[in-house]
Write a protein that holds these residues in place. Structure first.
Motif, PDB file in Angstrom:
ATOM      1  N   MET A   1      -5.972   1.093  10.588  1.00  0.00           N
ATOM      2  CA  MET A   1      -6.471   0.101   9.627  1.00  0.00           C
ATOM      3  C   MET A   1      -5.353  -0.817   9.154  1.00  0.00           C
ATOM      4  SD  MET A   1      -8.730  -1.242   7.502  1.00  0.00           S
ATOM      5  CE  MET A   1     -10.151  -0.168   7.554  1.00  0.00           C
ATOM      6  N   THR A   2      -4.151  -0.255   8.866  1.00  0.00           N
ATOM      7  CA  THR A   2      -3.093  -1.080   8.298  1.00  0.00           C
ATOM      8  C   THR A   2      -2.169  -1.615   9.368  1.00  0.00           C
ATOM      9  OG1 THR A   2      -1.676   0.837   7.963  1.00  0.00           O
ATOM     10  CG2 THR A   2      -3.140   0.213   6.154  1.00  0.00           C
ATOM     11  N   HIS A  74     -10.585  12.002  -5.766  1.00  0.00           N
ATOM     12  CA  HIS A  74     -10.296  10.793  -5.000  1.00  0.00           C
ATOM     13  C   HIS A  74      -9.274   9.904  -5.695  1.00  0.00           C
ATOM     14  CE1 HIS A  74     -10.896   7.605  -2.125  1.00  0.00           C
ATOM     15  NE2 HIS A  74     -11.130   6.752  -3.107  1.00  0.00           N
ATOM     16  N   GLN A  81       0.234  10.512  -0.801  1.00  0.00           N
ATOM     17  CA  GLN A  81       0.222  10.684   0.644  1.00  0.00           C
ATOM     18  C   GLN A  81       0.865  12.026   0.970  1.00  0.00           C
ATOM     19  OE1 GLN A  81       2.568   7.413   2.047  1.00  0.00           O
ATOM     20  NE2 GLN A  81       4.424   8.069   1.001  1.00  0.00           N
ATOM     21  N   GLU A 235     -15.181   1.458   2.770  1.00  0.00           N
ATOM     22  CA  GLU A 235     -14.776   2.534   3.679  1.00  0.00           C
ATOM     23  C   GLU A 235     -13.260   2.750   3.626  1.00  0.00           C
ATOM     24  OE1 GLU A 235     -14.824   3.647   8.467  1.00  0.00           O
ATOM     25  OE2 GLU A 235     -15.718   1.779   7.748  1.00  0.00           O
ATOM     26  N   ALA A 236     -12.505   1.663   3.621  1.00  0.00           N
ATOM     27  CA  ALA A 236     -11.046   1.779   3.552  1.00  0.00           C
ATOM     28  C   ALA A 236     -10.614   2.465   2.266  1.00  0.00           C
ATOM     29  CB  ALA A 236     -10.412   0.399   3.659  1.00  0.00           C
ATOM     30  N   VAL A 239     -12.799   6.355   2.234  1.00  0.00           N
ATOM     31  CA  VAL A 239     -12.621   7.285   3.352  1.00  0.00           C
ATOM     32  C   VAL A 239     -11.163   7.392   3.768  1.00  0.00           C
ATOM     33  CG1 VAL A 239     -13.270   7.829   5.722  1.00  0.00           C
ATOM     34  CG2 VAL A 239     -14.969   6.830   4.169  1.00  0.00           C
ATOM     35  N   HIS A 240     -10.509   6.247   3.858  1.00  0.00           N
ATOM     36  CA  HIS A 240      -9.133   6.227   4.361  1.00  0.00           C
ATOM     37  C   HIS A 240      -8.089   6.181   3.251  1.00  0.00           C
ATOM     38  CE1 HIS A 240     -10.801   5.745   8.350  1.00  0.00           C
ATOM     39  NE2 HIS A 240     -11.478   4.682   7.955  1.00  0.00           N
ATOM     40  N   ASN A 241      -8.527   6.117   1.992  1.00  0.00           N
ATOM     41  CA  ASN A 241      -7.611   6.102   0.841  1.00  0.00           C
ATOM     42  C   ASN A 241      -6.589   4.968   0.923  1.00  0.00           C
ATOM     43  OD1 ASN A 241      -8.705   8.464  -0.448  1.00  0.00           O
ATOM     44  ND2 ASN A 241      -7.671   9.683   1.110  1.00  0.00           N
ATOM     45  N   VAL A 242      -7.016   3.798   1.390  1.00  0.00           N
ATOM     46  CA  VAL A 242      -6.128   2.637   1.459  1.00  0.00           C
ATOM     47  C   VAL A 242      -6.182   1.938   0.094  1.00  0.00           C
ATOM     48  CG1 VAL A 242      -5.585   0.480   2.627  1.00  0.00           C
ATOM     49  CG2 VAL A 242      -6.629   2.366   3.907  1.00  0.00           C
ATOM     50  N   THR A 251      -3.435  -5.289   6.056  1.00  0.00           N
ATOM     51  CA  THR A 251      -4.574  -4.971   6.908  1.00  0.00           C
ATOM     52  C   THR A 251      -4.861  -6.179   7.796  1.00  0.00           C
ATOM     53  OG1 THR A 251      -6.037  -5.703   5.127  1.00  0.00           O
ATOM     54  CG2 THR A 251      -5.650  -3.328   5.313  1.00  0.00           C
TER      55      THR A 251
END
Length: 279
Positions: A1-2, A74, A81, A235-236, A239-242, A251
Motif C-alpha cells: 500500500m505505501t 485498533h 508497529q 480499508e487502509a 485493516v492495514h493500520n496505515v 501511498t
C-alpha cells in the motif's frame, strides 16, 4: 500500500501557525487538553474519529494516545508497529500510544473506580500537552462512574476537558445513551456531538428528540458532521493500520490525493469543534 513520500511534503503548519492553533485549542491559561471520544455502540466511527483528532493534534505538539477500548485495540495498533523484539513500538514521532483499561470490578462484580483513577494519575504525570482517549464502546456504566473522577482531576490540574460523542444515522441507540452522558457533557469545557455520515445522513430520530434539544441548550456545545471516507482509505485505516500522515504522503497517487483532501478537511473540522471560544 505505501511507497516512498514524494520528496517529503512540506510541514502542514508553520511554527507561527502552530503557536496560533495551540492557543486556540488551549486558551491562554491552560497547558494541556484532554479529549475523550465516546460512542454509544461499536461501529459508529468512534476510533476513526479519535485517530483523526490525534493526527491533527500531532501536527501541533506531542500527543499521548490512550486506547481504553481494549476489546477493540485498533486505536493502539494504529500508532504502533512490530518491533525487533516482537513487541509493539510507537510508529510515529510525536505520538506516544499506550493501552489502559478504565473498567475494573470488585469481587461482587460492582464497578471499581481504581482503573480510572490510575489512568488519570498517568495523564497527570504525562509531559504531553494533548491527550486523546478512545473510550470503550457502549460501556455507559463505566463512563458514568469515571465522569466525576475525570472532571475533578481536570479541574484540579487545570486541564481543558473536551468530550466528543460520535453518533450514527438511523440507529436510535444514542437516545438511550446520551441521557446518561449528559452530566459529563454539562461539566466538561467543550461538549461535541459528531454525526458520522459514513453510512447515511438521516438523523431525524435524533434531531427530533428531547435529549437533542437539551444538548443544543448547553452553552458551549458544538454539533458537527463527519464526512464519509471511501472504501479504499477505510480499508487502509482499519485493516492495514496505515495512519493519516502516511496515507497523505506515502501511498499511490490515486489514494494520496483523496487522503490529503480528507486530512485537511478533518483537521479544519476538529479545530473548529475543539477550539476555545474565549480566544
Amino acid at each position: 500500500m505505501t511507497q516512498q513520500p514524494d520528496n517529503g511534503p512540506p510541514p502542514l503548519y508553520t511554527p507561527q501557525k502552530i503557536e496560533e492553533l495551540r492557543v486556540r485549542l488551549l486558551g491562554s491559561t491552560v497547558k494541556r487538553a484532554l479529549i475523550i471520544v465516546l460512542g454509544g455502540k461499536g461501529g459508529v466511527g468512534k476510533t476513526n474519529s479519535a485517530m483523526q483528532i490525534a493526527d491533527f493534534l500531532a501536527s501541533l505538539g506531542q500527543v499521548l494516545v490512550i486506547d481504553a477500548d481494549l476489546a477493540n485495540g485498533h486505536f493502539y495498533r494504529a500508532f504502533t508497529q512490530d518491533g525487533p523484539s516482537g513487541k509493539r513500538e510507537p510508529s510515529r514521532a510525536g505520538i506516544r500510544p499506550i493501552q489502559h483499561r478504565v473498567r475494573a470490578e470488585d469481587h461482587a462484580g460492582r464497578i471499581d473506580p481504581t482503573a480510572c483513577q490510575d489512568m488519570m494519575a498517568a495523564i497527570g504525570e504525562a509531559p504531553e500537552p494533548f491527550v486523546v482517549i478512545d473510550f470503550p464502546a457502549g460501556d455507559t456504566d463505566t463512563t458514568q462512574r469515571c465522569a466525576e473522577i475525570i472532571v475533578g482531576e481536570c479541574h484540579e490540574n487545570d486541564i481543558r476537558l473536551i468530550v466528543v460523542v460520535i453518533v450514527g444515522p438511523v440507529d436510535p441507540t444514542p437516545l438511550k445513551v446520551l441521557p446518561s452522558l449528559l452530566p459529563l457533557l454539562r461539566e466538561c469545557d467543550r461538549p461535541i456531538l459528531a454525526k458520522n455520515t459514513h453510512t447515511g445522513v438521516n438523523f431525524e430520530y435524533l434531531e427530533g428528540s428531547e435529549i437533542y434539544q437539551e444538548l443544543q441548550a448547553l452553552p458551549s456545545i458544538h454539533i458537527t458532521e463527519i464526512e464519509p471516507i471511501g472504501e479504499r482509505i477505510t480499508e487502509a485505516l482499519r485493516v492495514h493500520n496505515v495512519p493519516w500522515d502516511v496515507l497523505a504522503t506515502a501511498t499511490p497517487m490515486r489514494i494520496r490525493v483523496e487522503a490529503r483532501r480528507l486530512r485537511r478537511k478533518f483537521h479544519d473540522m476538529w479545530l473548529e469543534a475543539i477550539a476555545h471560544e474565549a480566544v
